[in-house]
Design a protein around this motif. Structure first.
Motif, PDB file in Angstrom:
ATOM      1  N   THR A  35     -33.852 -33.556 -10.956  1.00 32.55           N
ATOM      2  CA  THR A  35     -33.500 -34.489  -9.884  1.00 32.55           C
ATOM      3  C   THR A  35     -34.274 -34.124  -8.631  1.00 32.55           C
ATOM      4  O   THR A  35     -34.776 -33.011  -8.485  1.00 32.55           O
ATOM      5  N   GLY A  39     -33.077 -39.279  -6.852  1.00 34.03           N
ATOM      6  CA  GLY A  39     -32.258 -39.431  -8.051  1.00 34.03           C
ATOM      7  C   GLY A  39     -32.821 -38.627  -9.202  1.00 34.03           C
ATOM      8  O   GLY A  39     -33.353 -37.533  -9.013  1.00 34.03           O
ATOM      9  N   ALA A  45     -32.400 -44.400 -13.271  1.00 34.61           N
ATOM     10  CA  ALA A  45     -31.340 -44.030 -12.322  1.00 34.61           C
ATOM     11  C   ALA A  45     -31.999 -43.260 -11.177  1.00 34.61           C
ATOM     12  O   ALA A  45     -31.757 -42.085 -10.937  1.00 34.61           O
ATOM     13  N   ARG A  46     -32.891 -43.962 -10.495  1.00 26.88           N
ATOM     14  CA  ARG A  46     -33.706 -43.370  -9.448  1.00 26.88           C
ATOM     15  C   ARG A  46     -34.087 -44.456  -8.456  1.00 26.88           C
ATOM     16  O   ARG A  46     -34.369 -45.584  -8.833  1.00 26.88           O
ATOM     17  N   CYS A  47     -34.106 -44.110  -7.196  1.00 27.00           N
ATOM     18  CA  CYS A  47     -34.489 -45.050  -6.149  1.00 27.00           C
ATOM     19  C   CYS A  47     -35.995 -44.994  -5.949  1.00 27.00           C
ATOM     20  O   CYS A  47     -36.612 -43.941  -6.109  1.00 27.00           O
ATOM     21  N   ALA A  53     -31.777 -42.603  -1.809  1.00 28.85           N
ATOM     22  CA  ALA A  53     -30.602 -42.413  -2.670  1.00 28.85           C
ATOM     23  C   ALA A  53     -29.463 -41.947  -1.780  1.00 28.85           C
ATOM     24  O   ALA A  53     -29.564 -40.915  -1.124  1.00 28.85           O
ATOM     25  N   PHE A  56     -26.059 -40.125  -6.339  1.00 25.75           N
ATOM     26  CA  PHE A  56     -26.453 -40.216  -7.735  1.00 25.75           C
ATOM     27  C   PHE A  56     -25.711 -39.150  -8.511  1.00 25.75           C
ATOM     28  O   PHE A  56     -25.331 -38.113  -7.974  1.00 25.75           O
ATOM     29  N   ARG A  63     -26.048 -42.098 -16.432  1.00 25.91           N
ATOM     30  CA  ARG A  63     -26.628 -41.619 -15.181  1.00 25.91           C
ATOM     31  C   ARG A  63     -26.654 -42.813 -14.233  1.00 25.91           C
ATOM     32  O   ARG A  63     -26.983 -43.928 -14.650  1.00 25.91           O
ATOM     33  N   ALA A  65     -27.492 -44.142  -9.972  1.00 22.53           N
ATOM     34  CA  ALA A  65     -27.988 -43.883  -8.622  1.00 22.53           C
ATOM     35  C   ALA A  65     -27.602 -45.067  -7.757  1.00 22.53           C
ATOM     36  O   ALA A  65     -27.670 -46.218  -8.199  1.00 22.53           O
ATOM     37  N   CYS A  67     -28.784 -46.789  -4.359  1.00 23.54           N
ATOM     38  CA  CYS A  67     -29.937 -46.788  -3.466  1.00 23.54           C
ATOM     39  C   CYS A  67     -29.650 -47.651  -2.238  1.00 23.54           C
ATOM     40  O   CYS A  67     -28.896 -48.619  -2.327  1.00 23.54           O
ATOM     41  N   TYR A  76     -27.364 -50.626  -7.305  1.00 20.85           N
ATOM     42  CA  TYR A  76     -26.864 -49.757  -8.377  1.00 20.85           C
ATOM     43  C   TYR A  76     -27.933 -49.699  -9.441  1.00 20.85           C
ATOM     44  O   TYR A  76     -28.453 -50.729  -9.867  1.00 20.85           O
TER      45      TYR A  76
END
Length: 177
Positions: A35, A39, A45-47, A53, A56, A63, A65, A67, A76
């Motif tokens: 990470t 995220g 699952a990452r911005c 983020a 997260f 998983r 995050a 954002c 989401y």
């Protein structure tokens, strides 16, 4: 000359063998991918910068995050670990300090303690967080207080215009592989 008895040695060997079998069958507590401030690395699952983020985390099965865009909107980004299925939806902060997203009539509530998936007032699944980064003082999702009532997401959505790519390497596998 050894100072231990043969039965003690057999017990030690048996305990070591059992421990090795448990280590193989049990999911690792450190199974999350790397990470950073945006995220999960190599994950949906990452911005994406310049978004940030605000929270997260991961459960045994998912998983997620949350954002925040530079204009102040929330999104989401969730991934189901078993098959890499992704969900991107608009989100909003809830009165309890968590975040709420809706997609196809299903509500996804993210707090520091759980990811709760519900259909109206019926909880479909409650997944306790095993790892969480973000606001730490959110009560359990689904708590029966007026402040915990999920708020609908804002009308502005962050739905991508192009389909999402196939699951990334960090999103495939999980249990069963």
């Amino acid at each position: 000359m050894c100072s231990y008895r043969p039965c003690t040695r057999r017990a030690t060997v048996a305990a070591a063998a059992c421990s090795a079998l448990l280590a193989i069958d049990m999911p690792s507590a450190g199974a999350d991918p790397a990470t950073d401030a945006l995220g999960f690395v190599d994950s949906a699952a990452r911005c994406a910068a310049p978004d940030t983020a605000v929270a997260f985390g991961s459960t045994a099965n998912s998983r997620v995050a949350i954002c925040k865009t530079t204009s102040g909107q929330y999104g989401y980004r969730g991934v189901r670990i078993s098959d890499g299925a992704k969900l991107v939806a608009s989100a909003s902060p809830s009165a309890d300090g968590g975040f709420v997203a809706q997609h196809d009539g299903i509500t996804y509530t993210v707090t520091s303690s759980a990811l709760v998936v519900s259909d109206g007032n019926q909880v479909i699944r409650r997944e306790p967080m095993v790892s969480f980064h973000g606001p730490a003082h959110t009560p359990a999702a689904g708590a029966q207080t007026p402040a915990a009532t999920p708020q609908p997401p804002s009308p502005t959505t962050l739905t991508p215009t192009a389909p999402l790519p196939p699951p990334l390497p960090a999103e495939v596998g999980g249990r069963g592989n």
